[in-house]
Enzyme design. Structure first.
Site, PDB file in Angstrom:
ATOM      1  N   ASP A 131      26.635  53.671  28.621  1.00 44.92           N
ATOM      2  CA  ASP A 131      27.560  52.767  28.346  1.00 44.92           C
ATOM      3  C   ASP A 131      27.653  51.711  29.367  1.00 44.92           C
ATOM      4  O   ASP A 131      27.003  51.871  30.282  1.00 44.92           O
ATOM      5  CB  ASP A 131      29.080  53.636  28.332  1.00 44.92           C
ATOM      6  CG  ASP A 131      30.290  52.791  27.753  1.00 44.92           C
ATOM      7  OD1 ASP A 131      29.883  51.660  27.378  1.00 44.92           O
ATOM      8  OD2 ASP A 131      31.435  53.219  27.444  1.00 44.92           O
TER       9      ASP A 131
ATOM     10  N   GLU B 206      40.577  49.673  26.020  1.00 45.80           N
ATOM     11  CA  GLU B 206      40.115  50.312  27.458  1.00 45.80           C
ATOM     12  C   GLU B 206      41.071  50.350  28.344  1.00 45.80           C
ATOM     13  O   GLU B 206      42.328  50.358  28.177  1.00 45.80           O
ATOM     14  CB  GLU B 206      38.740  49.802  27.637  1.00 45.80           C
ATOM     15  CG  GLU B 206      37.826  50.027  26.717  1.00 45.80           C
ATOM     16  CD  GLU B 206      36.341  49.439  27.074  1.00 45.80           C
ATOM     17  OE1 GLU B 206      36.021  49.838  28.248  1.00 45.80           O
ATOM     18  OE2 GLU B 206      35.434  48.915  26.285  1.00 45.80           O
TER      19      GLU B 206
HETATM   20  C1  BGC Z   1      32.649  50.744  25.965  1.00 43.69           C
HETATM   21  C2  BGC Z   1      32.054  51.153  24.894  1.00 43.69           C
HETATM   22  C3  BGC Z   1      31.391  49.886  24.177  1.00 43.69           C
HETATM   23  C4  BGC Z   1      30.656  49.250  24.970  1.00 43.69           C
HETATM   24  C5  BGC Z   1      29.991  47.904  24.567  1.00 43.69           C
HETATM   25  C6  BGC Z   1      31.770  49.810  26.985  1.00 43.69           C
HETATM   26  O1  BGC Z   1      32.876  49.210  27.613  1.00 43.69           O
HETATM   27  O2  BGC Z   1      33.437  51.687  26.696  1.00 43.69           O
HETATM   28  O3  BGC Z   1      32.987  51.956  24.015  1.00 43.69           O
HETATM   29  O4  BGC Z   1      30.661  50.520  23.065  1.00 43.69           O
HETATM   30  O5  BGC Z   1      31.341  48.787  25.912  1.00 43.69           O
HETATM   31  O6  BGC Z   1      30.619  46.928  24.277  1.00 43.69           O
END
Ligand code: BGC
Length: 651
Positions: A307, A514
């Site tokens: 990630d 998030e």
């Molecule tokens: C998130 C992921 C996401 C990625 C790309 C990260 O901060 O945890 O779920 O797919 O960013 O945008």
């Protein structure tokens, strides 16, 4: 034309061995630099097509809100054409290997202007309709392909245990059974698209546990799916994003690993690792979870992606951090900005023998296997692909599926005196900050990483108000959504207010994504693991409490002010999770949990006016008081599975 475009197309029978032959033949021609390049995934703002060729980059991503040009499908196709063309040039220094572009199409291809935006997963979990989930996957695949993109970082298979987690809305349910029931269907919908059924894939089994499982083709009408975040992302202590999931292995398997089984069985081609930890050990360096459990025991034959900046906290030295992630079994590394450092660091670790060449070969073979299996080598440039720039993007047909999902996701929690269904001929006052705001309805991961407010950025669709207006000519949007004053008074409008037969008050949370949606004390999170430009590394949480009256006191004030004047109030809550709403519910005649319904607000009116009955059931326990501990310690207002029909019986 090169040796790959002239190769036999991947189709029906014999593909497994055909793919393996092609993978091994290509791998045998690759230099270490070319291999490490395949494993590298920069963010589009930080890499040019020329650099994609020069550094043999295997994949590029868009972070949330990172959109080319005017953010229309044509802009995306043009960008993808440029990256693809660079990746497909073949000369003495470079092999033609199509670049894989990834986006967060987690509720429709919602980064792109004009997309059909589906309800976030929490609402879909309320709908309890696996067939609908598969159709949503197919429509999403079409809208992703319309933008020339091959890969979505979806589905999220998190099993959210605590509503204080800012990503609760990305989870279908706190019940692993509900998540598992959807996991296979969403993967099929996304990866098959309109191309018919997938007969398995690289998910599971058959490969003798060495992860080189049988490779069956993905019909090239779909997009590559990515199950995330492996594993335990929804179980962190106190619901802290990127936190620590403190459970024994039996519980980890029961609650968090279980939904991956049907996803792997359905042939999911990629898995993203979680930024969280398990009992204090970061998943990004967890060899047991990635190599032993996922690839070994579960036989996952696709590739594992890290990630966003997930390697950064693994070690002070970036090369050592990269080595820790790759040795743990991560095959492709999401290094949005620091990709040059990653390439140099990993190379050095390979040369020093810290990362075995066999591990690099395994990682690259897995990436190539996915690219061959989904027919990427046979696809023409993005602009020339079927479905590219399609008129179907954001079409009425697609929006109908989203509208159906909205009505099925709504959960009726109270309907005193049968105030619902509303009468179309009634004079209805519609108010509240989420009444006419498509951005709020869509929530995070829509156009911007953190989402947007207002109607301007969400092209197409209907606000909840627009849906009501279309069926109830006597409805009035009060003051553009403004409610009463600080004292609950309506000033000059006092007499006018009293003429209404009923009120619909649409309240709830502002968009977030998030850790910025967490409910906790403000404070630093690990720096480097968020999308914010290099700053202090501090994510401010959404608030300190789940209590709506504390987060957004205007809601209770408005509901009470109207109820005190004898007007029956239907409260519609737009939120990414259950909130503590005892006071608002007590003052309302009817109460509807609408979750984050997405672009098709008209689906709310479909049910409020009785054209369809409520069928949604709570995907999580609804708290009736302070949530603490593991999220269940608080009072329970409604159990999971609760939901009323219009006539009063439970769904
Ligand atoms: C998130 C992921 C996401 C990625 C790309 C990260 O901060 O945890 O779920 O797919 O960013 O945008």
């Amino acid at each position: 034309m090169n040796r790959f475009t002239s190769a036999r197309p991947a189709s029906a029978t014999g593909v497994a061995s055909n793919v393996e032959e092609r993978v091994q033949a290509l791998l045998a021609r690759m230099t270490l630099d070319q291999k490490i390049g395949q494993m590298t995934q920069p963010e589009r703002l930080h890499v040019t097509p020329d650099e994609v060729k020069r550094h043999h980059i295997g994949s590029v991503l868009s972070g949330g809100g990172s959109c080319p040009g005017d953010n229309r499908p044509a802009d995306w196709v043009a960008m993808n054409d440029a990256y693809w063309a660079a990746s497909m040039e073949e000369d003495a220094d470079h092999l033609a290997i199509p670049v894989l572009y990834g986006v967060d199409a987690i509720h429709g291809n919602a980064n792109v202007r004009g997309a059909t935006v589906f309800p976030h997963n929490i609402g879909l979990g309320a709908a309890r309709d696996p067939g609908l989930i598969e159709r949503i996957g197919r429509v999403t695949a079409r809208e992703v392909r319309a933008a020339g993109v091959d890969w979505t970082f979806a589905p999220t298979l998190a099993v959210a245990q605590d509503p204080r987690w800012g990503r609760t809305y990305e989870s279908y349910s706190e019940d692993p059974g509900v998540v598992g029931e959807y996991a296979g269907r969403i993967v099929r919908g996304l990866q098959e698209g309109d191309g018919g059924r997938l007969d398995g894939g690289m998910g599971r089994g058959g490969g003798g546990g060495d992860g080189s499982g049988p490779v069956r083709p993905v019909v090239p009408e779909g997009v590559v799916a990515c199950a995330k975040h492996w594993v335990g992302d929804g179980g962190t202590r106190n619901g802290v994003d990127q936190g620590d999931t403190v459970v024994d292995e039996a519980e980890l398997r029961r609650a968090h690993v279980a939904p991956y089984v049907p996803a792997l069985e359905a042939g999911v081609l990629t898995v993203m690792v979680s930024l969280s930890s398990w009992n204090g050990e970061q998943c990004h360096a967890h060899r047991y979870l990635i190599e032993d459990v996922l690839k070994g025991e579960m036989g996952f034959g696709g590739f594992v992606l890290s990630d966003w900046n997930g390697v950064d906290p693994l070690a002070d030295d970036y090369g050592e951090a990269a080595a820790a992630a790759v040795n743990a079994g991560i095959d492709m590394v999401m290094v949005p900005e620091r990709w040059r450092e990653f390439i140099a660091g990993l190379r050095e670790q390979v040369e020093r023998g810290v990362v075995p060449v066999e591990r690099i070969d395994d990682a690259v073979a897995r990436i190539l296997r996915v690219k061959f299996a989904c027919g990427m080598f046979e696809r023409p440039r993005p602009a020339a692909r079927r479905g590219s720039n399609s008129n179907g993007f954001g079409s009425r047909e697609h929006r109908e599926v989203a509208r159906e999902a909205v009505r099925k996701s709504l959960v009726l929690l109270k309907n005193e005196g049968g105030v619902l269904p509303l009468d179309r001929g009634a004079r209805i006052l519609v108010t509240g900050p989420a009444a006419h705001d498509r951005g709020r309805q869509c929530g995070g991961f829509t156009v911007e990483w953190q989402g947007v407010t207002g109607n301007e950025a969400i092209a197409g669709g209907t606000s909840i108000w627009e849906g009501i207006r279309a069926v109830a000519p006597g409805a009035v949007l009060w003051g553009g959504g403004a409610s009463c004053d600080e004292n609950g008074a309506f000033g000059n409008a006092e007499d006018a207010v009293r003429t209404f037969d009923a009120a619909v008050v649409v309240v709830g949370e502002r968009p977030y994504a998030e850790g910025m949606g967490d409910i906790r004390e403000p404070g630093p999170v690990r720096p480097g693991t968020n999308h914010l430009p290099a700053g202090p590394g501090v994510l401010q949480p959404y608030g300190r409490t789940l209590e709506l009256a504390a987060l957004h006191p205007g809601a209770l004030r408005t509901v009470r002010a109207l109820a005190e004047r004898g007007i029956p109030v239907v409260t519609v809550l737009v939120s990414g999770r259950p909130l503590v709403v005892n006071a608002e519910m007590a003052a309302s005649s009817a109460f509807v949990a609408a979750w984050l319904p997405g672009s098709e607000g008209a689906g709310v009116a479909d049910v409020l006016f009785g054209d369809h009955d409520f069928v949604g059931r709570l995907p999580m326990v609804w708290p009736g008081g302070v949530v603490s501990g593991r999220g269940r310690a608080g009072e329970v207002l409604f159990p999971r599975g609760y939901g009323l029909r219009l006539l009063g019986s439970e769904v």
